[in-house]
Design an enzyme around this catalytic site. Structure first.
Site, PDB file in Angstrom:
ATOM      1  N   ASP A   8       0.893  -1.110   0.066  1.00 39.00           N
ATOM      2  CA  ASP A   8       0.018   0.043  -0.057  1.00 39.00           C
ATOM      3  C   ASP A   8       0.865   1.102  -0.104  1.00 39.00           C
ATOM      4  OD1 ASP A   8      -1.996   1.925   0.381  1.00 39.00           O
ATOM      5  OD2 ASP A   8      -2.923   0.806   2.129  1.00 39.00           O
TER       6      ASP A   8
ATOM      7  N   GLY B  84      -5.364   3.320  -7.681  1.00 40.91           N
ATOM      8  CA  GLY B  84      -5.422   3.675  -9.166  1.00 40.91           C
ATOM      9  C   GLY B  84      -4.611   4.798  -9.772  1.00 40.91           C
TER      10      GLY B  84
ATOM     11  N   ASP C  85     -10.694   4.084  -1.305  1.00 41.38           N
ATOM     12  CA  ASP C  85     -11.181   3.071  -0.344  1.00 41.38           C
ATOM     13  C   ASP C  85     -12.721   2.841  -0.728  1.00 41.38           C
ATOM     14  OD1 ASP C  85      -8.695   2.984   0.415  1.00 41.38           O
ATOM     15  OD2 ASP C  85      -9.316   3.125   2.552  1.00 41.38           O
TER      16      ASP C  85
HETATM   17  C1  GLA Z   1      -5.479   2.089   2.865  1.00 39.89           C
HETATM   18  C2  GLA Z   1      -5.959   1.017   1.824  1.00 39.89           C
HETATM   19  C3  GLA Z   1      -6.906   0.386   2.819  1.00 39.89           C
HETATM   20  C4  GLA Z   1      -6.544  -0.076   3.929  1.00 39.89           C
HETATM   21  C5  GLA Z   1      -5.826   0.969   4.727  1.00 39.89           C
HETATM   22  C6  GLA Z   1      -4.961   0.716   5.912  1.00 39.89           C
HETATM   23  O1  GLA Z   1      -6.455   3.110   3.087  1.00 39.89           O
HETATM   24  O2  GLA Z   1      -6.547   1.713   0.853  1.00 39.89           O
HETATM   25  O3  GLA Z   1      -7.484  -0.763   2.086  1.00 39.89           O
HETATM   26  O4  GLA Z   1      -5.280  -1.032   3.854  1.00 39.89           O
HETATM   27  O5  GLA Z   1      -4.926   1.902   3.872  1.00 39.89           O
HETATM   28  O6  GLA Z   1      -4.293   1.501   6.557  1.00 39.89           O
END
Ligand code: GLA
Length: 385
Positions: free
Chosen positions: A150, A189, A210
């Protein structure tokens, strides 16, 4: 011989193809969209060793494993400090990661984990920055089978134009462990990741910011994925984010729409609810084998919107052997009569139709199929070749 001369040319074309990494740089995993569960949507910071074991137990006891779910994924907030050698350690919520992996494996399931290419994860825990190979090795030693990577704080240490090389670095680190580890890119994305995610070794990539447990957000994401269909295929999938089915913010009708749409999109089916405490309706949605078969169809084609009339939408996904899955979606507030015409599927005449939520064969249907669809609902069918 002609073929013998062509072979090296074809080989170099394959190797140089910009869309996919060379065979040696691919992990050959996720031939169909990954299925599993992830802790974030329901548990967020409250994930711990017990939550993961209970999720694994429930995945087996509920019949989800039998329906195809496989990965039990720890999301953010598991990370502790690095030891003197720089090895990442879990925090107090996860006393023994290797033992946890052994437990999950003993259930016939696989364990996933989460990190960031930046110094910090999105929740502020230690990321893999400057420890990429070391972390990959640690994951492999623990017995990890899936990594969600991430972006988060990586913007603090990398320029935007370094993003691809940063993601490739971890892909190569995972490959170097020789353990099969599904590689999930999460950078919301940005930079049209669907055009390069596979070429840096990703098995899936988030296509959006998200999701949350509302009809508004789910439908905004899901119904906007049609144009990305050409980029999905066996081994590399668009990921419109994890499922919210069963988390309580939508009606069961809306969750059926969510699940149907994700299946038509050949999206990863990563449940995000509390598996140990779910209603029979939630379980029935998550284990609908007719719909799962659409998602997991071996042809690996993502579906698209075939037509739209106001808030009524017809989506179709070609299946192996020439059949189609069709979703008649009503995004409006009143019941709607929605029709799919066989020529939209390049079909004609009388075709066998199966209702994938009623689990009923409707016999041979000529030329077109019409259903009355509930507000925010779906009627999903399979149309034979
Ligand atoms: C981001 C990701 C989420 C999750 C959080 C965790 O927002 O997009 O899916 O993994 O981090 O902190």
């Amino acid at each position: 011989m002609r073929n013998a001369r062509l072979a090296p040319v074809l080989l170099s074309l394959l190797v140089l193809s910009p869309a996919l990494p060379a065979a040696a740089q691919r992990n050959h995993l996720a031939r169909t969209p990954p299925m599993g569960w992830n802790s974030w949507n329901h548990f967020a910071h409250r994930v711990n060793d017990r939550v993961i074991r209970e999720a694994a137990d429930a995945m087996v006891a509920s019949g989800m494993r039998a329906a195809g779910y496989q990965y039990v994924n720890i999301d953010d907030t598991w990370e502790g400090q690095r030891d003197a050698q720089g090895n990442i350690q879990p925090n107090a919520k996860f006393p023994d990661m290797k033992a946890l992996a052994d437990y999950v494996h003993s259930k016939g399931l696989k364990l996933g984990i989460y990190s960031s290419p930046g110094p910090r994860t999105c929740a502020g825990f230690a990321g893999s920055y400057q420890h990429e190979q070391q972390d990959a090795n640690t994951y492999a030693q623990w017995g990890i089978d899936y990594l969600k990577y991430d972006w988060c704080s990586a913007s603090r240490v990398y320029r935007p134009d370094q993003m691809q090389e940063v993601y490739r670095k971890m892909a190569l680190a995972l490959l170097a462990t020789h353990r099969p580890i599904v590689y999930s890119l999460c950078q919301y994305g940005w930079q049209k990741v669907w055009t390069w995610g596979a070429s840096v070794g990703g098995n899936l990539w988030r296509t959006t910011g998200d999701i949350n447990d509302t009809w508004r957000r789910m439908s905004q994401i899901g119904f906007n994925q049609s144009d990305l269909a050409p980029y999905a295929g066996p081994g590399h999938w668009n990921d419109p984010d994890m499922l919210e089915v069963g988390n309580g913010g939508m009606t069961d009708t809306e969750y059926r729409t969510h699940f149907s749409l994700w299946a038509i999109l050949a999206a990863p089916l990563i449940a995000g609810n509390d598996l140990a405490h779910m209603t029979p309706a939630t379980l029935a949605i998550l284990t609908n084998r007719d719909v799962i078969a659409v998602d997991q169809d071996p042809l690996g084609k993502q579906g698209t919107r075939l037509s739209q009339d106001g808030t009524s939408e017809v989506w179709g996904k070609p299946l192996k052997g020439g059949a189609w899955a069709v979703g008649l979606f009503n995004r409006g507030e009143q019941p709607a009569s929605i029709t799919v015409r066989w020529p939209q599927l390049q079909l004609a005449g009388a075709r066998h139709v199966r209702d994938l939520w009623a689990h009923k064969n409707l016999g041979r249907v000529r030329d077109q199929f019409t259903a009355t669809v509930a507000p925010h609902g779906v009627v999903m069918i399979r149309v034979s070749r």
